[in-house]
Design an enzyme around this catalytic site. Structure first.
Site, PDB file in Angstrom:
ATOM      1  N   ARG A 180      22.608  49.424  31.683  1.00 60.54           N
ATOM      2  CA  ARG A 180      23.446  49.401  32.878  1.00 60.54           C
ATOM      3  C   ARG A 180      23.242  50.683  33.678  1.00 60.54           C
ATOM      4  O   ARG A 180      22.848  51.718  33.145  1.00 60.54           O
ATOM      5  CB  ARG A 180      24.909  49.160  32.547  1.00 60.54           C
ATOM      6  N   LYS A 219      35.589  48.492  36.100  1.00 62.48           N
ATOM      7  CA  LYS A 219      36.471  47.797  37.041  1.00 62.48           C
ATOM      8  C   LYS A 219      37.935  48.116  36.766  1.00 62.48           C
ATOM      9  O   LYS A 219      38.741  48.155  37.686  1.00 62.48           O
ATOM     10  CB  LYS A 219      36.230  46.285  36.965  1.00 62.48           C
ATOM     11  N   GLU A 274      32.633  38.339  36.973  1.00 65.52           N
ATOM     12  CA  GLU A 274      33.979  37.874  36.707  1.00 65.52           C
ATOM     13  C   GLU A 274      34.787  38.266  37.941  1.00 65.52           C
ATOM     14  O   GLU A 274      34.804  39.435  38.307  1.00 65.52           O
ATOM     15  CB  GLU A 274      34.495  38.631  35.485  1.00 65.52           C
TER      16      GLU A 274
HETATM   17  P1  ATP Z   1      33.981  44.684  33.116  1.00 63.50           P
HETATM   18  O1  ATP Z   1      34.051  46.149  33.451  1.00 63.50           O
HETATM   19  O2  ATP Z   1      35.205  43.917  33.500  1.00 63.50           O
HETATM   20  O3  ATP Z   1      33.368  44.323  31.803  1.00 63.50           O
HETATM   21  P2  ATP Z   1      31.487  44.139  34.346  1.00 63.50           P
HETATM   22  O4  ATP Z   1      31.199  45.410  35.059  1.00 63.50           O
HETATM   23  O5  ATP Z   1      30.714  43.758  33.163  1.00 63.50           O
HETATM   24  O6  ATP Z   1      33.013  44.051  34.107  1.00 63.50           O
HETATM   25  P3  ATP Z   1      31.019  41.545  35.450  1.00 63.50           P
HETATM   26  O7  ATP Z   1      31.705  40.925  36.588  1.00 63.50           O
HETATM   27  O8  ATP Z   1      31.139  40.908  34.137  1.00 63.50           O
HETATM   28  O9  ATP Z   1      31.486  43.025  35.423  1.00 63.50           O
HETATM   29  O10 ATP Z   1      29.507  41.821  35.801  1.00 63.50           O
HETATM   30  C1  ATP Z   1      28.658  40.880  36.385  1.00 63.50           C
HETATM   31  C2  ATP Z   1      27.244  41.225  36.045  1.00 63.50           C
HETATM   32  O11 ATP Z   1      26.921  42.524  36.503  1.00 63.50           O
HETATM   33  C3  ATP Z   1      27.012  41.217  34.561  1.00 63.50           C
HETATM   34  O12 ATP Z   1      25.852  40.455  34.304  1.00 63.50           O
HETATM   35  C4  ATP Z   1      26.837  42.650  34.211  1.00 63.50           C
HETATM   36  O13 ATP Z   1      25.921  42.797  33.156  1.00 63.50           O
HETATM   37  C5  ATP Z   1      26.309  43.267  35.486  1.00 63.50           C
HETATM   38  N1  ATP Z   1      26.717  44.664  35.580  1.00 63.50           N
HETATM   39  C6  ATP Z   1      27.967  45.145  35.560  1.00 63.50           C
HETATM   40  N2  ATP Z   1      27.974  46.482  35.621  1.00 63.50           N
HETATM   41  C7  ATP Z   1      26.683  46.873  35.692  1.00 63.50           C
HETATM   42  C8  ATP Z   1      26.023  48.150  35.767  1.00 63.50           C
HETATM   43  N3  ATP Z   1      26.710  49.283  35.788  1.00 63.50           N
HETATM   44  N4  ATP Z   1      24.679  48.164  35.819  1.00 63.50           N
HETATM   45  C9  ATP Z   1      23.989  47.023  35.816  1.00 63.50           C
HETATM   46  N5  ATP Z   1      24.534  45.801  35.733  1.00 63.50           N
HETATM   47  C10 ATP Z   1      25.865  45.713  35.675  1.00 63.50           C
HETATM   48 MG    MG Z   2      31.680  41.826  31.996  1.00 64.79          MG
END
Ligand code: ATP
Ligand code: MG
Length: 549
Positions: free
Chosen positions: A260, A270, A34
């Site tokens: 994650r 974020k 996003e």
């Molecule tokens: P928010 O904190 O706004 O929910 P997010 O960290 O999920 O955001 P996105 O931009 O939705 O951010 O993430 C993009 C992709 O990265 C998603 O598929 C998410 O699953 C993956 N992702 C985000 N954070 C992690 C993490 N800490 N470890 C592994 N994958 C991650």
């Molecule tokens: Mg997300």
């Protein structure tokens, strides 16, 4: 680039699908950020995983901006995301997409649901909706608007789209099951009214699809075969399947969840990273203390190190926290073989070599790396006045102190053996000069008589060195799990950045990264450094604090 060869449960699923010739044996993955912030090391794991799987299984990996929430999104983020993924060494080729490109299609899908009696316009206020939703132990209540006719729903949804209602007055909901034990299935909202300018679609929409609707359907539109996401979306999978099963879509993705990445001594949300930037606790998204890709890059971490780290931690099915020292280990391991080794004195004290001729300058060849002669060498200037580290001199040395002390001999790397004769102090008793004599027979830091000198120290010639700013970093937070016991900002480390003035040898190799002998790995700050005022960031120290469990 190194292949991902280790097996894991995601590969097992993919192998089964290939065996069963699902999707004609093709593999299409995606990374769907996003654009509401910069990417961080957690994203790097997801990027390495998705692009890595595509590569390993001869498939493709799409990059898709999940840009369905215009109030939080920005073009700056879209650009940084692309830059960071490329820098990490991955390539989406022509497969760059935006969820906003599917707004028309998604709108059509919503109409399809309404026509099938599977979606309705609901006028409950957000507060009422919360009450109607029920709890984990209590079934929800059906909305009084749930049984509107298809015609009425089509008409109201059209009016929502036309901008006839203010924000928050009505929503479109999927008609699923208000008594489902899975709260995600209790008639979730799929469209909301939001009179907001979108960075790509401008003002053409005033209704926007919810993430839970847009995300799985965007995957289906792109014929993603394996939608890999983090564990918190496991509970959303039944909803995603419901959408894909109740709508005529091009593809039928299979969702696989993994844990994650969490790292200690940092935060990865974020929202928190944005707050640190906006409230200026850090200098920006690319502050070298941030866990963002741009921060790590500016700090001096390399793409190879990050990829090796991602590979080493693998994928798991349960959440855990990885020691940040493991990431540092991979940075050190990578720079160890690449970075030219040079001499810089971080905390200088002057040494005067009394028996060395005034105005004489000698040049010693110094190899940049003992194991990789191909990295080359340079001439290091030596003269009567040099600087050494303050810590390399002790007026009253403890036992087994092998560096410089009164009457004690030490080896100056590449140059000569010197012996301390006396010190000069200022009024307050602080040592301001160390006086030594050198042994002309020890030229090249070797002796003719082969006598043993245990200590070797680094140095720079006073008149052949440059003053540089060096930024030393510690963890951004003082505790392994910031925010565990109080507001995470109260755990910020007040000494996460120390700026010092150092002396560095004059003729630096043409490189961005260096090992400063005995002091660690450093890199030129890509933003603030200039040739008049060079600035170095300490990337990592030389020694690892990593202790495998
Ligand atoms: P928010 O904190 O706004 O929910 P997010 O960290 O999920 O955001 P996105 O931009 O939705 O951010 O993430 C993009 C992709 O990265 C998603 O598929 C998410 O699953 C993956 N992702 C985000 N954070 C992690 C993490 N800490 N470890 C592994 N994958 C991650
Ligand atoms: Mg997300």
């Amino acid at each position: 680039m190194e292949e991902q060869t280790r097996s894991n449960f995601i590969k097992d699923f993919i192998n089964i699908d290939i065996k069963e010739n699902k999707n004609g044996g093709k593999i299409v993955t995606r990374f769907p950020p996003e654009p509401n912030g910069y990417l961080h090391i957690g994203h790097a794991k997801s990027i390495a995983l998705n692009f890595g799987l595509a590569k390993e299984f001869n498939g493709v990996c799409h990059l898709r901006m999940d840009d369905t929430n215009p109030s939080k999104e920005d073009v700056e983020y879209i650009e940084s995301i692309q830059e960071d993924i490329k820098w990490l060494g991955f390539d989406w080729g022509t497969n760059f997409f935006f969820a906003s490109d599917y707004f028309e299609t998604l709108y059509g899908y919503a109409i399809e649901l309404i026509k099938a009696g599977k979606a309705y316009v609901c006028d409950l206020s957000p507060e009422e909706m919360r009450l109607y939703r029920g709890t984990l132990v209590e079934a929800g209540k059906e909305s009084p608007y749930r049984n509107r006719t298809v015609e009425e729903n089509l008409d109201l949804f059209q009016k929502m789209k036309n901008g006839e209602f203010p924000n928050g007055t009505r929503v479109l909901r999927a008609k699923i099951d208000m008594s489902s034990p899975n709260l995600n299935l209790r008639d979730p909202i799929i469209y909301r009214i939001q009179h907001t300018h979108h960075h790509r679609t401008g003002d053409s929409w005033c209704i926007y699809p919810m993430y839970d609707f847009a995300h799985p359907l965007s995957d289906a539109i792109e014929k993603i075969t394996h939608s890999i996401c983090t564990l918190e979306f496991e509970d959303h999978r039944p909803l995603y399947d419901w959408f894909v099963n109740n709508i005529e879509t091009p593809g039928d993705p299979r969702q696989i969840e993994f844990a994650r990445l969490n790292l200690n001594y940092t935060v990865m949300s974020k929202r928190k990273l944005l707050e640190l930037v906006q409230k200026k606790y850090v200098v920006g998204w690319d502050d070298p203390r941030m866990p963002t890709i741009s921060g790590l890059r500016r700090r001096g971490y390399t793409p190879e190190a990050i990829r090796n780290f991602c590979d080493a931690i693998g994928v798991a099915k349960s959440n855990s926290t990885v020691d940040v020292a493991l990431l540092e280990h991979f940075v050190r391991e990578d720079l160890n073989t690449k970075a030219p080794r040079v001499m810089a004195v971080l905390n200088p004290i002057k040494v005067v070599i009394d028996n060395y001729p005034e105005n004489q300058v000698e040049y010693f060849e110094g190899e940049y790396h003992p194991d990789f002669p191909e990295i080359g060498s340079r001439e290091v200037a030596f003269s009567k006045e040099i600087f050494i580290e303050r810590e390399d001199f002790e007026e009253n040395p403890p036992k087994k102190y092998f560096r410089l002390a009164p009457g004690q001999e030490v080896r100056l790397k590449y140059a000569y053996y010197i012996t301390c004769t006396h010190v000069v102090k200022n009024d307050t008793g602080e040592i301001i000069e160390v006086h030594c004599s050198y042994d002309p027979e020890s030229k090249g830091a070797k002796t003719a008589d082969g006598r043993k000198v245990k200590g070797t120290i680094h140095w720079v010639s006073a008149s052949h060195s440059k003053n540089v700013e060096v930024r030393l970093y510690e963890h951004l937070f003082t505790c392994p799990n910031p925010g565990e016991e109080r507001d995470y900002k109260d755990d910020l480390n007040p000494t996460s950045l120390t700026t010092i003035s150092a002396k560095i040898e004059e003729n630096l190799a043409n490189s961005t990264h260096f090992q400063f002998l005995r002091n660690g790995y450093f890199c030129i700050d890509s933003k603030d450094s200039t040739s008049e005022k060079p600035i170095f960031n300490r990337v990592v120290s030389l020694k690892s604090s990593y202790k495998p469990e």
